[in-house]
Design a protein around this motif. Structure first.
Motif, PDB file in Angstrom:
ATOM      1  N   ASP A 121      40.624 109.804  45.422  1.00 18.62           N
ATOM      2  CA  ASP A 121      41.031 108.085  45.933  1.00 18.62           C
ATOM      3  C   ASP A 121      39.621 107.758  47.144  1.00 18.62           C
ATOM      4  N   GLU A 122      38.970 108.428  47.293  1.00 20.10           N
ATOM      5  CA  GLU A 122      37.548 108.408  48.239  1.00 20.10           C
ATOM      6  C   GLU A 122      37.108 107.790  47.300  1.00 20.10           C
ATOM      7  N   LEU A 123      35.964 108.786  46.039  1.00 24.02           N
ATOM      8  CA  LEU A 123      35.521 108.359  44.404  1.00 24.02           C
ATOM      9  C   LEU A 123      35.792 106.839  44.116  1.00 24.02           C
ATOM     10  N   LYS A 124      37.198 106.755  43.965  1.00 24.42           N
ATOM     11  CA  LYS A 124      37.737 105.337  43.654  1.00 24.42           C
ATOM     12  C   LYS A 124      37.485 104.454  44.209  1.00 24.42           C
ATOM     13  N   ALA A 125      37.452 103.862  45.402  1.00 26.86           N
ATOM     14  CA  ALA A 125      37.181 103.245  46.352  1.00 26.86           C
ATOM     15  C   ALA A 125      35.246 103.468  46.668  1.00 26.86           C
ATOM     16  N   GLU A 126      35.115 104.325  46.158  1.00 26.68           N
ATOM     17  CA  GLU A 126      33.218 104.287  45.716  1.00 26.68           C
ATOM     18  C   GLU A 126      33.039 103.304  44.857  1.00 26.68           C
ATOM     19  N   ILE A 127      33.760 103.811  43.735  1.00 26.95           N
ATOM     20  CA  ILE A 127      33.370 103.113  42.799  1.00 26.95           C
ATOM     21  C   ILE A 127      33.904 101.545  42.229  1.00 26.95           C
ATOM     22  N   THR A 128      34.843 100.796  42.995  1.00 27.08           N
ATOM     23  CA  THR A 128      35.533 100.065  43.040  1.00 27.08           C
ATOM     24  C   THR A 128      34.293  99.049  44.024  1.00 27.08           C
ATOM     25  N   LYS A 129      34.025  99.566  45.197  1.00 28.32           N
ATOM     26  CA  LYS A 129      33.258  99.103  45.937  1.00 28.32           C
ATOM     27  C   LYS A 129      32.438  98.254  45.652  1.00 28.32           C
ATOM     28  N   ALA A 130      31.345  99.811  44.541  1.00 31.47           N
ATOM     29  CA  ALA A 130      29.683  99.258  43.600  1.00 31.47           C
ATOM     30  C   ALA A 130      30.542  98.350  42.762  1.00 31.47           C
ATOM     31  N   GLN A 131      31.620  98.785  42.551  1.00 35.15           N
ATOM     32  CA  GLN A 131      31.147  97.594  41.013  1.00 35.15           C
ATOM     33  C   GLN A 131      31.165  96.249  41.903  1.00 35.15           C
ATOM     34  N   GLN A 132      32.295  95.859  42.679  1.00 30.22           N
ATOM     35  CA  GLN A 132      31.903  94.731  42.963  1.00 30.22           C
ATOM     36  C   GLN A 132      29.968  93.876  43.508  1.00 30.22           C
ATOM     37  N   ASN A 133      29.351  95.278  43.796  1.00 31.37           N
ATOM     38  CA  ASN A 133      27.942  94.645  44.025  1.00 31.37           C
ATOM     39  C   ASN A 133      26.848  95.010  42.669  1.00 31.37           C
ATOM     40  N   LEU A 134      27.393  95.279  41.861  1.00 35.10           N
ATOM     41  CA  LEU A 134      26.985  94.513  40.387  1.00 35.10           C
ATOM     42  C   LEU A 134      26.175  93.706  40.403  1.00 35.10           C
ATOM     43  N   VAL A 152      24.645 101.031  29.798  1.00 35.50           N
ATOM     44  CA  VAL A 152      25.327 100.006  28.966  1.00 35.50           C
ATOM     45  C   VAL A 152      25.273  98.393  29.112  1.00 35.50           C
ATOM     46  N   LYS A 153      24.557  98.029  30.337  1.00 37.45           N
ATOM     47  CA  LYS A 153      24.029  96.680  30.427  1.00 37.45           C
ATOM     48  C   LYS A 153      22.833  96.403  29.826  1.00 37.45           C
ATOM     49  N   ALA A 154      21.807  97.491  30.596  1.00 35.44           N
ATOM     50  CA  ALA A 154      20.219  97.378  29.679  1.00 35.44           C
ATOM     51  C   ALA A 154      20.321  97.491  28.563  1.00 35.44           C
ATOM     52  N   GLU A 155      20.545  98.525  27.814  1.00 37.21           N
ATOM     53  CA  GLU A 155      20.275  98.583  26.070  1.00 37.21           C
ATOM     54  C   GLU A 155      21.610  97.916  25.100  1.00 37.21           C
ATOM     55  N   CYS A 156      22.377  97.911  26.049  1.00 41.86           N
ATOM     56  CA  CYS A 156      23.711  97.040  24.822  1.00 41.86           C
ATOM     57  C   CYS A 156      23.727  96.038  25.021  1.00 41.86           C
ATOM     58  N   SER A 157      23.246  95.721  26.059  1.00 42.70           N
ATOM     59  CA  SER A 157      24.110  94.095  26.606  1.00 42.70           C
ATOM     60  C   SER A 157      25.510  93.483  26.945  1.00 42.70           C
ATOM     61  N   VAL A 158      25.967  94.889  27.338  1.00 44.46           N
ATOM     62  CA  VAL A 158      27.879  94.931  27.967  1.00 44.46           C
ATOM     63  C   VAL A 158      27.795  94.888  29.560  1.00 44.46           C
ATOM     64  N   ILE A 159      28.563  94.455  29.957  1.00 46.59           N
ATOM     65  CA  ILE A 159      28.611  93.996  31.251  1.00 46.59           C
ATOM     66  C   ILE A 159      30.087  94.761  31.493  1.00 46.59           C
ATOM     67  N   LEU A 160      30.190  96.218  31.700  1.00 47.47           N
ATOM     68  CA  LEU A 160      31.399  97.164  31.383  1.00 47.47           C
ATOM     69  C   LEU A 160      31.721  96.415  33.044  1.00 47.47           C
ATOM     70  N   GLU A 161      33.706  96.438  33.364  1.00 47.16           N
ATOM     71  CA  GLU A 161      34.285  95.952  34.450  1.00 47.16           C
ATOM     72  C   GLU A 161      35.777  96.628  34.292  1.00 47.16           C
ATOM     73  N   LEU A 162      35.332  96.801  35.915  1.00 49.51           N
ATOM     74  CA  LEU A 162      36.692  97.349  35.989  1.00 49.51           C
ATOM     75  C   LEU A 162      38.305  96.310  36.489  1.00 49.51           C
TER      76      LEU A 162
END
Length: 100
Positions: free
Chosen positions: A87-100, A66-76
């Motif tokens: 919960d483990e996946l939620k934590a992984e996604i949340t952590k990964a989002q902070q590093n984007l 979405v970022k590369a093709e549509c120039s939109v940053i999707l944010e939690l």
């Protein structure tokens, strides 16, 4: 680059990861040939059921396309609804989002 909030992250009954943005739609995203699709009825981006990739990898792929093709940053946000997400996946996604 535009920004949009993620309203919902869900694993549906078919095992597909769905991401529902607040305001943008992506009916032509399939043209990117990246296995990222748009469900016009649910208003969600979705991936195939994971085989070789994890849900985290699909999440990162979807937001990256979405970022590369549509120039939109999707944010939690603190209002993002998590459905059928362990919960483990939620934590992984949340952590990964902070590093984007």
């Amino acid at each position: 680059m535009d920004r949009d909030e993620i309203l919902v992250i869900k694993v549906d009954d078919k095992g597909k990861l769905n991401i529902k943005p607040y305001s943008t739609t992506y009916p032509m995203i399939y043209r990117s040939a990246t296995e990222v699709h748009w469900d016009n009825d649910k208003k969600t981006l979705y991936s195939p059921k994971p085989k070789d990739w994890s849900y985290l990898e699909w999440y990162l792929h979807i937001v990256g396309v979405v970022k590369a093709e549509c120039s939109v940053i999707l944010e939690l946000t603190n209002k993002t609804e998590w459905i059928n997400i362990p919960d483990e996946l939620k934590a992984e996604i949340t952590k990964a989002q902070q590093n984007l």
